[in-house]
Design a protein around this motif. Structure first.
Motif, mmCIF file in Angstrom:
data_model
loop_
_atom_site.group_PDB
_atom_site.id
_atom_site.type_symbol
_atom_site.label_atom_id
_atom_site.label_comp_id
_atom_site.label_asym_id
_atom_site.label_seq_id
_atom_site.Cartn_x
_atom_site.Cartn_y
_atom_site.Cartn_z
ATOM 1 N N MET A 148 0.843 -1.199 0.000
ATOM 2 C CA MET A 148 0.000 0.000 0.000
ATOM 3 C C MET A 148 0.877 1.248 0.000
ATOM 4 S SD MET A 148 -2.777 1.266 2.889
ATOM 5 C CE MET A 148 -4.242 0.409 2.306
ATOM 6 N N ASN A 149 0.494 2.225 -0.786
ATOM 7 C CA ASN A 149 1.167 3.519 -0.820
ATOM 8 C C ASN A 149 0.234 4.566 -0.221
ATOM 9 O OD1 ASN A 149 3.286 2.300 -2.325
ATOM 10 N ND2 ASN A 149 2.134 2.631 -4.215
ATOM 11 N N VAL A 150 0.679 5.207 0.867
ATOM 12 C CA VAL A 150 -0.149 6.173 1.586
ATOM 13 C C VAL A 150 0.558 7.518 1.627
ATOM 14 C CG1 VAL A 150 -1.177 6.755 3.813
ATOM 15 C CG2 VAL A 150 -1.235 4.398 2.996
ATOM 16 N N ILE A 206 -1.751 0.074 11.245
ATOM 17 C CA ILE A 206 -2.545 0.133 10.017
ATOM 18 C C ILE A 206 -1.693 -0.268 8.822
ATOM 19 C CG2 ILE A 206 -3.855 1.629 8.462
ATOM 20 C CD1 ILE A 206 -4.548 3.343 10.927
ATOM 21 N N LEU A 207 -0.492 0.317 8.719
ATOM 22 C CA LEU A 207 0.414 -0.014 7.624
ATOM 23 C C LEU A 207 1.356 -1.137 8.030
ATOM 24 C CD1 LEU A 207 1.467 3.461 6.145
ATOM 25 C CD2 LEU A 207 -0.570 2.074 5.695
ATOM 26 N N SER A 208 1.768 -1.911 7.046
ATOM 27 C CA SER A 208 2.780 -2.942 7.278
ATOM 28 C C SER A 208 4.169 -2.334 7.104
ATOM 29 C CB SER A 208 2.597 -4.098 6.292
ATOM 30 O OG SER A 208 2.964 -3.681 4.975
ATOM 31 N N ASN A 209 5.199 -3.075 7.505
ATOM 32 C CA ASN A 209 6.565 -2.578 7.411
ATOM 33 C C ASN A 209 6.959 -2.228 5.986
ATOM 34 O OD1 ASN A 209 6.963 -2.812 10.154
ATOM 35 N ND2 ASN A 209 7.988 -4.799 10.030
ATOM 36 N N ASP A 210 6.458 -2.976 5.010
ATOM 37 C CA ASP A 210 6.857 -2.773 3.623
ATOM 38 C C ASP A 210 5.990 -1.768 2.876
ATOM 39 O OD1 ASP A 210 9.035 -4.484 3.705
ATOM 40 O OD2 ASP A 210 7.849 -6.240 3.168
ATOM 41 N N ASP A 211 4.920 -1.288 3.494
ATOM 42 C CA ASP A 211 4.121 -0.246 2.855
ATOM 43 C C ASP A 211 4.948 1.026 2.720
ATOM 44 O OD1 ASP A 211 1.823 -1.765 2.517
ATOM 45 O OD2 ASP A 211 1.015 -1.219 4.477
#
Length: 238
Positions: free
Chosen positions: A1-3, A96-101
């Motif tokens: 995911m890109n935030v 909410i985000l993972s380490n690789d996001d």
């Protein structure tokens, strides 16, 4: 995911307005909304978080609804400094985000943001783990003499310099870990420090991504005039 983490927590006193500069209307639209529209329109950005100046959160949400910023998922309060605001945004995505996001940090008052710049900062971050928007430095830089500040006898070759701004992108896990370390140990969080300078002080190697000369920060009334002229000539998002 890109935030996208859009920083809009400042007052902007140099603009000389009674409202925060990110909420100044240009052609009946707040500056911040132009910025958010760039991420709303980009196919690789899946969600947006805004770090908002305290007391303006509901106004922001109303504007986002009015102008169709459907990717806005989170609004968090800004801090007392720029680094505190970014930290609040980073911490707000924990769990909410993972380490690789990928978290893309951008100033809310840089509304002239090209899609190509966002694309490249994501590309470089995917490859190396971080990316900072940059441009060559085209002016000559001289060092002021310590004994006489009106003179100089030393310069820095401009070929060795790059101008760095936002957007900047980082793998979320490393970004979160870095902010926790920085605030625990007081590294790279004071004065004019930003995420990029903090990362360097923590020992990170940063990777350059493409920039744009028009991606200026709206700090003064003259910058606002430049933005108005840009909209008049380009018809961009208006």
């Amino acid at each position: 995911m890109n935030v996208a983490i859009v920083i809009a927590g400042g007052v902007g006193s140099r603009m000389g307005q009674q409202i925060p500069k990110q909420f100044i209307n240009v052609r009946d639209k707040p500056v911040l909304i132009y910025t958010l529209e760039a991420f709303q329109a980009h196919p690789q950005v899946e969600a947006i978080e805004v770090v908002c100046i305290d007391g303006w959160e509901d106004i922001l949400k109303a504007y986002a609804k009015q102008f169709g910023i459907s990717k806005l998922k989170w609004v968090v309060k800004g801090g007392k400094t720029g680094q505190e605001s970014i930290r609040n945004g980073v911490y707000g995505l924990e769990g909410i985000l993972s380490n690789d996001d990928i978290a893309i940090i951008h100033d809310g008052v840089r509304p002239m943001l090209d899609s190509d710049v966002i694309t490249d900062v994501i590309r470089v971050c995917q490859k190396y783990g971080n990316a900072v928007t940059s441009l060559p430095y085209n002016e000559q830089i001289f060092v002021v003499n310590q004994d006489d500040e009106s003179t100089t006898d030393k310069f820095i070759p401009r070929e060795t310099l790059r101008r760095v701004s936002t957007p900047q992108a980082y793998r979320y896990g490393n970004l979160l870990k870095s902010y926790k370390k920085a605030f625990a140990e007081g590294i790279g969080i004071y004065g004019s420090h930003y995420t990029n300078t903090m990362m360097v002080e923590l020992g990170e190697t940063l990777h350059f991504a493409a920039g744009s000369d028009k991606n200026i920060k709206l700090t003064t009334p003259e910058n606002l005039d430049t933005f108005r002229a840009y909209l008049a000539t380009s018809g961009c998002r208006d």
